[in-house]
Design a protein around this motif. Structure first.
Motif, PDB file in Angstrom:
ATOM      1  N   LYS A  35      -3.766  38.265  50.459  1.00  0.00           N
ATOM      2  CA  LYS A  35      -2.660  38.962  51.119  1.00  0.00           C
ATOM      3  C   LYS A  35      -2.834  40.474  51.141  1.00  0.00           C
ATOM      4  O   LYS A  35      -2.331  41.141  52.037  1.00  0.00           O
ATOM      5  N   THR A  36      -3.524  41.021  50.168  1.00  0.00           N
ATOM      6  CA  THR A  36      -3.701  42.477  50.114  1.00  0.00           C
ATOM      7  C   THR A  36      -4.892  42.955  50.940  1.00  0.00           C
ATOM      8  O   THR A  36      -5.212  44.139  50.931  1.00  0.00           O
TER       9      THR A  36
ATOM     10  N   GLU B 279      -4.083  34.177  46.024  1.00  0.00           N
ATOM     11  CA  GLU B 279      -3.206  34.509  47.147  1.00  0.00           C
ATOM     12  C   GLU B 279      -2.995  36.014  47.260  1.00  0.00           C
ATOM     13  O   GLU B 279      -3.011  36.571  48.360  1.00  0.00           O
ATOM     14  N   ASN B 280      -2.817  36.682  46.132  1.00  0.00           N
ATOM     15  CA  ASN B 280      -2.646  38.135  46.160  1.00  0.00           C
ATOM     16  C   ASN B 280      -3.901  38.843  46.670  1.00  0.00           C
ATOM     17  O   ASN B 280      -3.807  39.833  47.389  1.00  0.00           O
TER      18      ASN B 280
ATOM     19  N   SER C 248      -4.257  34.309  41.129  1.00  0.00           N
ATOM     20  CA  SER C 248      -4.485  35.610  41.760  1.00  0.00           C
ATOM     21  C   SER C 248      -5.051  35.506  43.174  1.00  0.00           C
ATOM     22  O   SER C 248      -5.054  36.490  43.912  1.00  0.00           O
TER      23      SER C 248
END
Length: 77
Positions: free
Chosen positions: A31-32, A27-28, A25
């Motif tokens: 990125k968000t 990277e998400n 999780s």
């Protein structure tokens, strides 16, 4: 700000922190744009130590991966 709004924000920090405990999780989360939110709560103007601890823990989890360590340095962490 209403007490209820503050509680909801703190619970959101706890959710992001829990997401950071799972390496898939990370990277998400980055990125968000949640790193800025974590930084805001890691060094808060308010004195909510629970949210601050959770934010710092999540930032530490992001730092366990080399590619995110560089990104954290770019953000000034």
């Amino acid at each position: 700000m209403k007490h209820r709004d503050i509680k909801i924000r703190h619970f959101a920090i706890f959710v992001i922190g829990n997401l950071c405990t799972h390496t898939e999780s990370l990277e998400n989360v980055y990125k968000t744009g949640h790193l800025k939110v974590l930084l805001d709560y890691a060094f808060p103007a308010c004195d909510c130590q629970d949210a601050q601890f959770q934010a710092l823990s999540a930032i530490r989890s992001l730092g366990t991966r080399t590619e995110f360590r560089y990104k954290l340095l770019e953000e000034g962490v």
